[in-house]
Design an enzyme around this catalytic site. Structure first.
Site, mmCIF file in Angstrom:
data_model
loop_
_atom_site.group_PDB
_atom_site.id
_atom_site.type_symbol
_atom_site.label_atom_id
_atom_site.label_comp_id
_atom_site.label_asym_id
_atom_site.label_seq_id
_atom_site.Cartn_x
_atom_site.Cartn_y
_atom_site.Cartn_z
ATOM 1 N N LYS A 197 44.507 45.724 38.760
ATOM 2 C CA LYS A 197 44.001 45.653 40.161
ATOM 3 C C LYS A 197 44.707 44.286 40.232
ATOM 4 O O LYS A 197 43.958 42.767 39.939
ATOM 5 C CB LYS A 197 42.299 45.805 39.975
ATOM 6 C CG LYS A 197 41.915 46.890 39.961
ATOM 7 C CD LYS A 197 40.510 48.109 40.342
ATOM 8 C CE LYS A 197 39.680 47.226 41.572
ATOM 9 N NZ LYS A 197 38.464 47.368 41.565
HETATM 10 O O1 G3P Z 1 35.829 48.984 44.190
HETATM 11 C C1 G3P Z 1 35.151 48.223 44.978
HETATM 12 C C2 G3P Z 1 34.086 48.403 45.195
HETATM 13 O O2 G3P Z 1 33.290 47.604 43.722
HETATM 14 C C3 G3P Z 1 32.951 47.131 46.230
HETATM 15 O O3 G3P Z 1 31.862 47.413 46.441
HETATM 16 O O4 G3P Z 1 29.475 48.054 46.903
HETATM 17 O O5 G3P Z 1 30.515 45.367 46.520
HETATM 18 O O6 G3P Z 1 31.003 46.950 48.501
HETATM 19 P P1 G3P Z 1 30.855 46.869 47.584
#
Ligand code: G3P
Length: 225
Positions: free
Chosen positions: A87
């Site tokens: 990633k």
């Molecule tokens: O995979 C990306 C994700 O983990 C970001 O999520 O909840 O931090 O916006 P968030």
């Protein structure tokens, strides 16, 4: 539609990989932080042993510069396995790294995507997956459905082999909308799936069926008739 677990919690991965039709596991440094100071590589190897080689495992680099990202990728592939999707956030250094990784035939997931040009560049650079951040886009006043639809349209129009794995979700409705907009996959914390199936209208319906059955047959289930 594919569902991936966006967590590094071993207990959750073990449990929900068994229950749900899961296609893989993703994480990022913030998700890893939730597990405390884990032995990073043995932890990632444990995730792999839970999900097996047929499901995709996506591990994020932590270096911020291209050379460092390539070294991180090399270390991940050697310490876990060659099937891991590396990633890489789509920064300028990141897009450079994606080009170089793809030139070496390494599997890549382009992440931290908030705008169209990030996704388009990542597809053109050969990314296997692109990860648009649904909830974060909404928080910014952007329209994640329209952006995801553009990715799906361009992938189809120019035959990019890229899989759109939408990420950053706070509820199941967002996941549904991402899929309907054209995301091939979505990655989320398992609590989103759990909560979607534990809504009171569902449990009430099941309680009604249970009460009606028991009013006739008592505690005897169909298999016990
Ligand atoms: O995979 C990306 C994700 O983990 C970001 O999520 O909840 O931090 O916006 P968030």
């Amino acid at each position: 539609m594919k569902y991936l677990l966006d967590t590094a919690n071993l207990e959750a991965i073990r449990k929900y990989n068994e229950i749900f039709p899961i296609a893989g596991v993703t994480s990022n440094p913030s998700i890893v932080k939730n597990e405390g100071k884990i032995d990073f590589f043995s932890h990632m190897n444990e995730i792999r042993s839970i999900i097996g080689r047929d499901k995709s495992l996506h591990i994020q680099v932590t270096a911020l510069d291209t050379e460092g990202m390539l070294k991180d990728a090399d270390r991940i592939l050697n310490a876990v396995d060659k099937d891991v999707y590396i990633k890489v956030p789509v920064t300028m250094e990141g897009i450079h790294a994606i080009k170089k990784l793809k030139a070496q035939g390494i599997r890549v997931t382009a992440t931290a995507i908030y705008n169209k040009i990030q996704g388009f560049l990542a597809m053109e650079a050969g990314a296997d997956f692109i990860a648009p951040y649904y909830n974060r886009m909404e928080n910014m006043g952007l329209d994640p459905e329209e952006i995801i639809a553009s990715f799906a349209e361009m992938a189809a129009l120019y035959h990019y082999p890229t899989t759109i794995v939408a990420a950053s979700f706070k509820n199941a409705g967002q996941v549904d909308k991402a899929h309907i907009a054209g995301a091939h996959a979505a990655t989320m914390d398992p609590s989103i799936l759990v909560s979607a199936l534990q809504q009171s209208y569902i449990t009430n319906a099941v309680a009604g069926f249970d009460a009606d059955w028991k009013s006739i047959y008592g505690d005897c289930t169909i298999s016990e008739l």
